[in-house]
Every structure is written in C-alpha cells, then in structure tokens.
Design a protein around this motif. Structure first.
Motif, short mmCIF file in Angstrom:
data_model
loop_
_atom_site.label_atom_id
_atom_site.label_comp_id
_atom_site.label_asym_id
_atom_site.label_seq_id
_atom_site.Cartn_x
_atom_site.Cartn_y
_atom_site.Cartn_z
N TYR A 188 59.46 44.92 35.93
CA TYR A 188 59.01 44.71 34.57
C TYR A 188 60.14 44.25 33.67
O TYR A 188 61.30 44.59 33.89
N GLU B 217 54.13 36.24 37.98
CA GLU B 217 54.45 36.85 36.69
C GLU B 217 53.18 36.98 35.85
O GLU B 217 52.27 36.15 35.95
N THR C 185 55.70 32.70 33.22
CA THR C 185 54.70 33.08 32.24
C THR C 185 55.26 32.74 30.86
O THR C 185 56.42 33.01 30.57
N LEU D 121 56.43 42.09 30.46
CA LEU D 121 56.14 41.17 31.54
C LEU D 121 56.20 41.91 32.87
O LEU D 121 56.99 42.84 33.03
N SER D 122 55.37 41.46 33.79
CA SER D 122 55.34 42.05 35.12
C SER D 122 55.57 40.97 36.16
O SER D 122 55.16 39.82 35.98
N CYS D 123 56.21 41.35 37.23
CA CYS D 123 56.41 40.47 38.37
C CYS D 123 55.99 41.21 39.62
O CYS D 123 56.51 42.28 39.92
N LYS E 148 56.07 46.65 41.24
CA LYS E 148 56.39 45.54 40.36
C LYS E 148 57.74 45.74 39.66
O LYS E 148 58.27 46.84 39.57
N TRP F 124 64.94 38.42 36.06
CA TRP F 124 64.15 37.62 35.11
C TRP F 124 65.05 36.55 34.52
O TRP F 124 66.18 36.83 34.12
N TYR G 98 59.15 32.53 31.06
CA TYR G 98 59.91 33.58 31.73
C TYR G 98 59.57 33.57 33.22
O TYR G 98 58.39 33.61 33.59
N TYR G 99 60.62 33.54 34.03
CA TYR G 99 60.46 33.43 35.47
C TYR G 99 61.00 34.68 36.16
O TYR G 99 62.03 35.23 35.77
N CYS G 100 60.35 35.03 37.22
CA CYS G 100 60.83 36.08 38.10
C CYS G 100 61.52 35.44 39.29
O CYS G 100 61.05 34.42 39.81
#
Length: 113
Positions: free
Chosen positions: A77, A6, A107, A20-22, A75, A36, A91-93
């Motif tokens: 988002y 993340e 993140t 946010l990106s994963c 990714k 997320w 924040y978790y993916c």
C-alpha cells in the motif's frame, strides 16, 4: 510472467488523502523489494517509496511525513495524505527480485479542486 495491478487512484481535492494498493499475481514476499514510482505529465518517472522483504521501508525525502508504504499478506500500500496538486501523476508499482523486474500499468492520481 508476474502481473502487478494497482488500484485506488482517482480525483482528490488538495489536502485530501488516498490509499493506493498493489496486488501481485504471486506472493509479494517472493520479491526482494516492492516499490512505488510516479510519473507526472512531462516529467520523468521517480521513485516514491519502497519496502524490502524484511519490511524495511524508505520514502523519498521530499515526501516524508505525507506518504507511507506498508504491506499486509497480500498487497503493498501507499498511503498518501495532505495531497498537493504537484502530486498529480500516474503511480506505478514495481516488484524486483533476482533477475526479475516487473511493473504494473499504473493508477492515475489527480489532485485538483
């Protein structure tokens, strides 16, 4: 072992926005669903948003209108707007497939003036 990374967290003022990106170590389209989650201090982890392999999305009711989930070829988002102090969390993916379940390390998003 799949790695999820993340990025995009940070400090933002109330009312601000973040994306946010994963990124996964293999194609995001290989998973049935990517989601997320977030975990605020002293609280349980909660689901924020998800997107399935067909592109169908869902957002936790309390966050609709402020958070959206999307993806491109690489990714997933999480676009967050009108952020509030109570959105402060890690924040978790998460990536899910048959007999597979992976989490990123998270993140941190801090909403504060």
């Amino acid at each position: 072992q799949v790695q999820l990374v993340e990025s995009g967290g940070g400090l933002v003022q109330p009312g601000g926005s973040l994306r946010l990106s994963c990124e996964a170590s293999r194609s995001i389209f290989s998973f049935n669903r990517m989601s997320w989650y977030r975990q605020a201090p002293g609280k349980e982890r909660e689901m924020v948003a998800g997107i399935d392999s067909a592109g169908n999305t869902d957002i936790t009711d309390s966050l609709k209108g402020r958070f959206t989930i999307s993806r491109d070829n690489d990714k997933v988002y999480l676009q967050m707007s009108s952020l509030k102090p109570e959105d402060t969390a890690v924040y978790y993916c998460r990536a899910f497939a048959y007999r597979e379940n992976y989490w990123g390390k998270g993140t941190l998003v801090t909403v504060s003036s």
